[in-house]
Structure formats: C-alpha cells, structure tokens
Design a protein around this motif. Structure first.
Motif, PDB file in Angstrom:
ATOM      1  N   GLY A  37       0.742  -1.029  -0.042  1.00 48.00           N
ATOM      2  CA  GLY A  37       0.153  -0.237  -0.255  1.00 48.00           C
ATOM      3  C   GLY A  37       1.055   1.486   0.057  1.00 48.00           C
ATOM      4  O   GLY A  37       2.186   0.910   0.368  1.00 48.00           O
ATOM      5  N   GLY A  38       0.366   2.469  -0.369  1.00 48.99           N
ATOM      6  CA  GLY A  38       1.013   3.929  -0.007  1.00 48.99           C
ATOM      7  C   GLY A  38       1.090   4.267   0.650  1.00 48.99           C
ATOM      8  O   GLY A  38       0.298   3.617   1.971  1.00 48.99           O
ATOM      9  N   ALA A  39       2.518   5.188   1.300  1.00 45.03           N
ATOM     10  CA  ALA A  39       2.819   5.403   2.309  1.00 45.03           C
ATOM     11  C   ALA A  39       1.527   6.898   2.528  1.00 45.03           C
ATOM     12  O   ALA A  39       0.737   7.313   1.949  1.00 45.03           O
ATOM     13  N   ASP A  40       1.412   6.575   4.326  1.00 48.67           N
ATOM     14  CA  ASP A  40       0.178   7.509   4.482  1.00 48.67           C
ATOM     15  C   ASP A  40       1.116   9.338   4.311  1.00 48.67           C
ATOM     16  O   ASP A  40       1.968   9.515   4.600  1.00 48.67           O
ATOM     17  N   ALA A  41       0.146   9.800   4.128  1.00 48.80           N
ATOM     18  CA  ALA A  41       0.556  11.267   3.957  1.00 48.80           C
ATOM     19  C   ALA A  41      -0.120  12.880   4.640  1.00 48.80           C
ATOM     20  O   ALA A  41      -1.185  12.039   5.607  1.00 48.80           O
ATOM     21  N   ARG A  42       0.955  13.633   5.855  1.00 49.88           N
ATOM     22  CA  ARG A  42       0.314  14.068   6.435  1.00 49.88           C
ATOM     23  C   ARG A  42       0.447  15.628   6.292  1.00 49.88           C
ATOM     24  O   ARG A  42       1.164  16.113   5.350  1.00 49.88           O
ATOM     25  N   TYR A  43      -1.233  15.939   6.476  1.00 50.76           N
ATOM     26  CA  TYR A  43      -1.027  17.644   6.919  1.00 50.76           C
ATOM     27  C   TYR A  43      -1.260  18.572   7.425  1.00 50.76           C
ATOM     28  O   TYR A  43      -2.060  17.582   8.364  1.00 50.76           O
ATOM     29  N   GLU A  98     -16.482  23.141   4.074  1.00 50.13           N
ATOM     30  CA  GLU A  98     -15.469  21.930   3.270  1.00 50.13           C
ATOM     31  C   GLU A  98     -14.851  23.588   2.766  1.00 50.13           C
ATOM     32  O   GLU A  98     -15.358  24.327   2.390  1.00 50.13           O
ATOM     33  N   THR A  99     -13.694  22.199   3.060  1.00 50.84           N
ATOM     34  CA  THR A  99     -12.727  23.481   1.996  1.00 50.84           C
ATOM     35  C   THR A  99     -11.873  22.326   1.432  1.00 50.84           C
ATOM     36  O   THR A  99     -11.462  21.314   0.642  1.00 50.84           O
ATOM     37  N   ARG A 100     -10.733  23.062   0.716  1.00 48.43           N
ATOM     38  CA  ARG A 100      -9.763  22.356  -0.463  1.00 48.43           C
ATOM     39  C   ARG A 100      -8.361  22.972   0.413  1.00 48.43           C
ATOM     40  O   ARG A 100      -7.675  23.492   0.788  1.00 48.43           O
ATOM     41  N   ILE A 101      -7.431  21.750  -0.049  1.00 50.44           N
ATOM     42  CA  ILE A 101      -6.214  21.991   1.226  1.00 50.44           C
ATOM     43  C   ILE A 101      -4.959  21.953  -0.699  1.00 50.44           C
ATOM     44  O   ILE A 101      -5.394  21.111  -1.565  1.00 50.44           O
ATOM     45  N   THR A 102      -3.940  22.614  -0.708  1.00 47.68           N
ATOM     46  CA  THR A 102      -3.530  22.422  -2.121  1.00 47.68           C
ATOM     47  C   THR A 102      -2.175  21.439  -1.630  1.00 47.68           C
ATOM     48  O   THR A 102      -1.248  21.665  -0.884  1.00 47.68           O
ATOM     49  N   LEU A 103      -1.957  20.808  -2.516  1.00 41.29           N
ATOM     50  CA  LEU A 103      -0.740  19.674  -2.063  1.00 41.29           C
ATOM     51  C   LEU A 103       0.746  20.052  -2.402  1.00 41.29           C
ATOM     52  O   LEU A 103       0.536  21.429  -3.034  1.00 41.29           O
TER      53      LEU A 103
END
Lengths: 321, 109
Positions: A140-146, A160-165
């Motif tokens: 599986g892919g790694a978890d990404a933390r934000y 509801e909002t959006r985050i820019t990666l």
C-alpha cells in the motif's frame, strides 16, 4: 472490550460449523482457518489478528470434549475461553537486532552493480524507526500528513475546504461539525499511491482551529463575555447576544453583577450524528460610560449618602482569617 | 518490563511449550537465544517466534522439516517487506518530479 466483526458468541459459527460437528471436523475447520488468518502468515492483513483471536478462542472451547460438553449444556459461555494478550512474530520483523533475518539486500539473481541492491546492502537496516512491524504498508502507499488551519466558526459549524498539496493538486476536505483543535481527519486513499497494485495510503489532516475574537470554546460549550450597561445590570432588560448560529435574544435579570453567567441552553457546539449540543455561557460584564453627565453624578452622590452597600465586607473579613 | 527471559520463564509464558520441545527448537536452530552471564536468555522476539512455531506444529501439524521451511520463508518474507518499506520511504523522501518519474517507470514494467 468491543467485539470485532469476526467475533460471534457462537464458537461453532466462528469455525463455520454447526453443533453436530465431529471432533475431526472441528480440528480440520480450525486448521484451515489458521492457515488463512494467522497474523504471521498474513503480515499485511490488518484484520488477521482479530480473526485469529476469535478462531483460537472458539477452538480452545471446542477442542476439549469436556469443555465442549459444558458449553453445549450452557454451563459456560464463549467468553470463558479468552486468551491472554500475545505478541506476534511479525511485530518484531526487521527489528535492529533481528538475527533471524535472511536474504539481506535483494540477494542472488540481481546484478551486484544494480544501484538499488547496492544501497540496500549497505544501509544497515534503519534502526529505531521501523513502523513496518504492525502490519504496515508494504504494497500500500504511504500515509501523507498535512496540517490545516481552519477558522473557528468553520470548525464549529462544519465546512468544506480544499488544501493544496505540494505537487499543486487540490484535495477536498470536509470539516465535520464540532471539529476540535488538534483533531486528525483521515481521508481514505488520498495518500501516496500504492505499489504493485496495492491500495493508496491515507491522507491524515490535522486540524488547527484558529481563535475567534468573540467566542471561546470549552469542550462543547461556547463562552462569550457580554458587555452590559449599569442600568441594564440594575433594572434588567432584553438584549441581543451573538451565538455561533446567529444572534438571539437574552433577558438580563434585574440586579445582575459582572461575572454572572447566564446559560443559553443548546446554543453551543453540535456534532453531526449526536443529539446533545453544548451550551453558550454568557458572562456579564458591566461597562460604565466614559463620560458621566452631571445629573447622574448628583443622583449617585445623594444615593450614596443614604444607602449603605458594601460588596467588599466579606472580602475584608475573609482576608483577615 | 523485562526484556530478557530465562528458559523457565519462556516455558511458563508459552503454555504449549515443554522443555524438551524448546531444547529441540534450539538444537535444530529454529530458535536462537542469546548467551548471557546467567546462561541462556530469550528475548521477546524469541517468545513470539516460539509461539508461532507452536501454532505451526500444533495447529497446522507441521513436522520439523516443514517447520524449518515455513519459518525460513516467513523470515525471507519479512526481509523482503522490510526492503520494500525502506525503498518506499526513500522514494517518498525524493522530490516530486523524481517520484513521478519512478511511478511512471513502475507502470511501464
């Protein structure tokens, strides 16, 4: 203890059998389930441990003809066979002093000059930070933390909002109603892509709730300091108070001092899917005008002469003890 | 929490284990305890491994030869998973454009 999905109170059902099963059938069914559910034979299967526990408990009960007979007669229940906590071998995989480890690097069959093989052979197996043991994410892919800063009211009401990666992509994030500061949201499958067809990791978004100039949050209650005039304090009156869901009317009782707290029931923080709501607590704060007109001053000067009121009497007494 | 266990403690912890069986496991190199000033000591990983060996021999009826094969394959599996996790972390730490090129390359093969 909460029961996992695989845990039923009927040990026969856990092993996929009925009460009429023979001892041999029980043994065979158990053996088959061990093969498919033993955590050490399925290191990537996160549900294996729970299933294996249920299977072992059921088998412990049924393998002995005597305990089986007692269970059938209703003398003991399925809970009696709970096993003590144990650690699985897979939990130790790759520990720095694992002397059972084999096949260091990619071993034979790979060109020794191969860059990756070289790196793997020379790296000395990363002591300390091995999060691999708990059945981790090999395929599986790694978890990404934000982390995400959320305005106070958005967290309280939900938004509801959006985050820019970092790679410029956008990720929609739904902030549930009543989200608390420091809470982490898990967005399934929004982490790094998996390898070799494995599932993608999750995005873990830690919410940092901002302060609000007016509202403060204590648990699910909202605290607000409400300035009132001294005539409102003495005479009482109806005022308008802001709440997180808009202004509401509040009746101030006559003779209300600074520091008095009035409760607006159910005007606090709500959570999606929960019936109870917090309250809004309104702390009164008497504010006098900067400029006092002559008539008021004259009146109070006269009033003071004839009215003995000492709110500090108890304080002075209390300080002496 | 102690991290080292004597032979007696191991036999008490792993209820299915007899002394004869433990001695045999060590003899045929299925379990590798440590030598200490106080004699032979076992670590937590040894206990977990012994539990697994007991599961395999009792529940799945493996004989000693099969046991050796299975445990060796499990060890190799762990090593491979470990290598994979290491590479995953290494790739994760790369700049985005490099990561993209790697995943594009993986899709081609």
């Amino acid at each position: 203890m909460a029961k996992g999905p695989g845990m039923t109170t009927d040990p026969y059902a856990t092993l996929g059998l009925t009460k009429s099963a023979t001892a041999d059938e029980i043994k065979k069914a158990h053996r088959k389930l061990v093969r498919t559910s033993h955590p050490d034979l399925h290191p990537d299967d996160k549900g294996a441990e729970e299933r294996f526990k249920a299977i072992s408990a059921a088998y412990d009960l049924l393998k002995d003809p005597e305990t089986r007979a007692r269970f059938d007669a209703g003398e003991i229940d399925a809970q009696g066979a709970e096993r003590p906590q144990r650690q699985y071998y897979r939990d130790f995989a790759g520990a720095p002093d694992d002397r059972y480890q084999q096949g260091r690097g990619f071993g034979a069959g790979i060109d020794p000059s191969d860059l990756f093989a070289e790196i793997l052979r020379n790296r000395g197996r990363t002591p300390g930070r091995d999060d691999f043991g708990g059945g981790g994410y090999a395929a599986g892919g790694a978890d990404a933390r934000y982390t995400l800063d959320v305005p106070f009211l958005d967290a309280v009401r939900g938004a509801e909002t959006r985050i820019t990666l970092p790679d410029g992509q956008n990720l929609a994030v739904k902030i549930p109603q009543g989200t608390e500061d420091g809470q982490t949201l898990r967005l399934r499958g929004k982490g790094a892509p998996g390898f070799g067809g494995g599932p993608a990791g999750d995005a873990l978004v830690t919410i940092m709730v901002g302060d609000h100039p007016v509202f403060r949050r204590v648990g699910d209650d909202i605290l607000l300091t409400l300035p009132i005039t001294f005539d409102e304090a003495i005479l009482g009156g109806k005022v308008t108070v802001p709440t997180i869901d808009g202004p509401v009317g509040l009746t101030i009782p006559a003779g209300a001092s600074s520091g008095r707290i009035l409760r607006l029931r159910g005007r606090g923080v709500a959570h999606a899917g929960r019936e109870t709501k917090g309250d809004q607590n309104v702390e009164l704060k008497v504010v006098v005008p900067k400029e006092t007109d002559a008539s008021l001053r004259d009146f109070l000067t006269e009033w003071r002469k004839t009215h003995a009121f000492d709110p500090r009497a108890d304080l002075i007494k209390g300080a002496a003890t | 929490m102690t991290d080292l266990f004597s032979e007696d403690e191991v036999i008490a912890t792993v209820t299915r284990l007899t002394r004869n069986r433990l001695v045999r496991f060590v003899e045929v190199d299925l379990v590798r305890p440590q030598r200490d000033d106080n004699g032979i000591v076992y670590r937590r990983i040894d206990i977990a491994r012994i539990e697994l060996l007991c599961d395999l021999s009792d529940d799945l009826d493996l004989d000693e030869a099969a046991l050796g094969i299975v445990i060796s394959l499990i060890d190799q599996l762990h090593a491979a998973r470990h290598d994979l996790a290491f590479m995953t972390r290494a790739i994760d730490a790369l700049p985005v454009d490099l990561r993209d090129r790697i995943s594009a390359g993986m899709k081609q093969t």
